[in-house]
Design a protein around this motif. Structure first.
Motif, short mmCIF file in Angstrom:
data_model
loop_
_atom_site.label_atom_id
_atom_site.label_comp_id
_atom_site.label_asym_id
_atom_site.label_seq_id
_atom_site.Cartn_x
_atom_site.Cartn_y
_atom_site.Cartn_z
N TYR A 20 1.02 -1.11 0.11
CA TYR A 20 0.01 0.09 0.17
C TYR A 20 0.79 1.28 0.12
N LEU A 21 1.87 1.40 0.92
CA LEU A 21 2.80 2.59 0.95
C LEU A 21 3.48 2.68 -0.16
N SER A 22 3.94 1.85 -0.97
CA SER A 22 4.87 1.90 -2.23
C SER A 22 4.05 2.39 -3.25
N THR A 23 2.88 2.01 -3.23
CA THR A 23 1.94 2.64 -4.57
C THR A 23 1.55 4.14 -4.31
N ARG A 24 1.92 4.87 -3.31
CA ARG A 24 1.28 6.11 -3.29
C ARG A 24 2.40 7.04 -4.22
N LYS A 25 1.63 8.16 -4.42
CA LYS A 25 2.59 9.27 -5.37
C LYS A 25 3.92 9.27 -4.83
N ASN A 26 4.14 9.69 -3.53
CA ASN A 26 5.31 10.15 -2.97
C ASN A 26 6.30 9.04 -2.64
N TRP A 27 7.20 8.79 -3.47
CA TRP A 27 8.11 7.51 -3.51
C TRP A 27 8.69 7.42 -1.93
N ILE A 28 9.09 8.19 -1.18
CA ILE A 28 9.77 8.14 -0.03
C ILE A 28 8.76 7.37 1.32
N ILE A 29 7.44 7.58 0.98
CA ILE A 29 6.56 6.77 1.92
C ILE A 29 6.91 5.34 2.03
N GLY A 30 7.33 4.70 0.92
CA GLY A 30 7.48 3.10 0.88
C GLY A 30 8.95 2.69 1.53
N ILE A 31 9.47 3.77 1.68
CA ILE A 31 11.00 3.41 2.33
C ILE A 31 10.81 3.35 3.76
N PHE A 32 9.85 3.75 4.42
CA PHE A 32 9.76 3.73 5.91
C PHE A 32 9.83 2.47 6.56
N ASP A 73 8.43 -2.93 -7.20
CA ASP A 73 7.16 -3.19 -7.67
C ASP A 73 6.05 -2.18 -7.71
N GLY A 74 6.07 -1.64 -6.41
CA GLY A 74 4.92 -0.65 -6.30
C GLY A 74 5.22 0.82 -7.04
N ARG A 75 6.59 0.98 -7.22
CA ARG A 75 6.95 2.06 -7.65
C ARG A 75 6.67 1.99 -9.48
N VAL A 76 6.93 0.67 -9.76
CA VAL A 76 6.74 0.40 -11.41
C VAL A 76 5.03 0.41 -11.59
N LEU A 77 4.37 0.02 -10.84
CA LEU A 77 2.95 0.24 -10.94
C LEU A 77 2.50 1.61 -10.68
N VAL A 78 3.14 2.18 -9.98
CA VAL A 78 2.86 3.94 -9.88
C VAL A 78 3.21 4.53 -11.45
N LYS A 79 4.30 4.13 -11.93
CA LYS A 79 4.89 4.71 -13.16
C LYS A 79 3.77 4.33 -14.42
N LYS A 80 3.54 3.33 -14.18
CA LYS A 80 2.54 2.55 -15.18
C LYS A 80 1.35 3.25 -15.37
N LYS A 81 0.57 3.46 -14.05
CA LYS A 81 -0.63 4.27 -13.88
C LYS A 81 -0.46 5.67 -14.45
N VAL A 82 0.67 6.41 -14.19
CA VAL A 82 0.88 7.56 -14.39
C VAL A 82 0.95 7.96 -15.90
N ASN A 83 1.72 6.71 -16.75
CA ASN A 83 1.77 6.91 -18.08
C ASN A 83 0.61 6.49 -18.81
N GLU A 84 -0.43 5.74 -18.27
CA GLU A 84 -1.70 5.56 -18.82
C GLU A 84 -2.44 6.59 -18.54
N GLU A 85 -2.67 7.34 -17.51
CA GLU A 85 -3.16 8.51 -17.35
C GLU A 85 -2.67 9.51 -18.49
N LEU A 86 -1.43 9.85 -18.78
CA LEU A 86 -0.94 10.78 -19.70
C LEU A 86 -1.34 10.24 -21.06
N ASN A 87 -1.46 8.91 -21.41
CA ASN A 87 -1.88 8.44 -22.66
C ASN A 87 -3.28 8.96 -22.82
N LYS A 88 -4.19 8.73 -21.84
CA LYS A 88 -5.60 9.00 -22.07
C LYS A 88 -5.64 10.46 -22.14
#
Length: 95
Positions: A20-32, A73-88
């Motif tokens: 959950y934490l690693s799929t947030r927009k702010n990447w540093i939250i997942g490092i906690f 893996d969460g960071r890859v999912l976030v990047k993929k989600k952002v790219n999908e939104e940009l493509n839309k």
């Protein structure tokens, strides 16, 4: 048997929280959690009086690596989600 069940439950909750934490927009939250895990591992291995600390080292390293892989893996999912939104947005702008 009860200790094993508690350990597995804690591990599952920790990995789910990390996911959950690693799929947030702010990447540093997942490092906690990995950072906290390193601190806990150092404490348990060096400052506790347990006789079996040497046998815990592989488990501590394994959990740390699991948390880091889940974070990556969460960071890859976030990047993929952002790219999908940009493509839309681009497709919508073209029409």
């Amino acid at each position: 048997m009860q200790h094993l069940l508690i350990t597995i439950t804690i591990a599952i909750i920790t990995v789910a929280t990390q996911q959950y934490l690693s799929t947030r927009k702010n990447w540093i939250i997942g490092i906690f959690l990995p950072t906290i895990w390193i601190g806990f591992s150092v404490w348990i291995n060096y400052f506790s009086n347990l006789k079996t600390t040497r046998s815990l080292i592989p488990a501590c390293v394994g959990m740390f690596l699991t948390l880091m892989f889940v974070w990556a893996d969460g960071r890859v999912l976030v990047k993929k989600k952002v790219n999908e939104e940009l493509n839309k947005m681009k497709i919508h702008d073209i029409k």
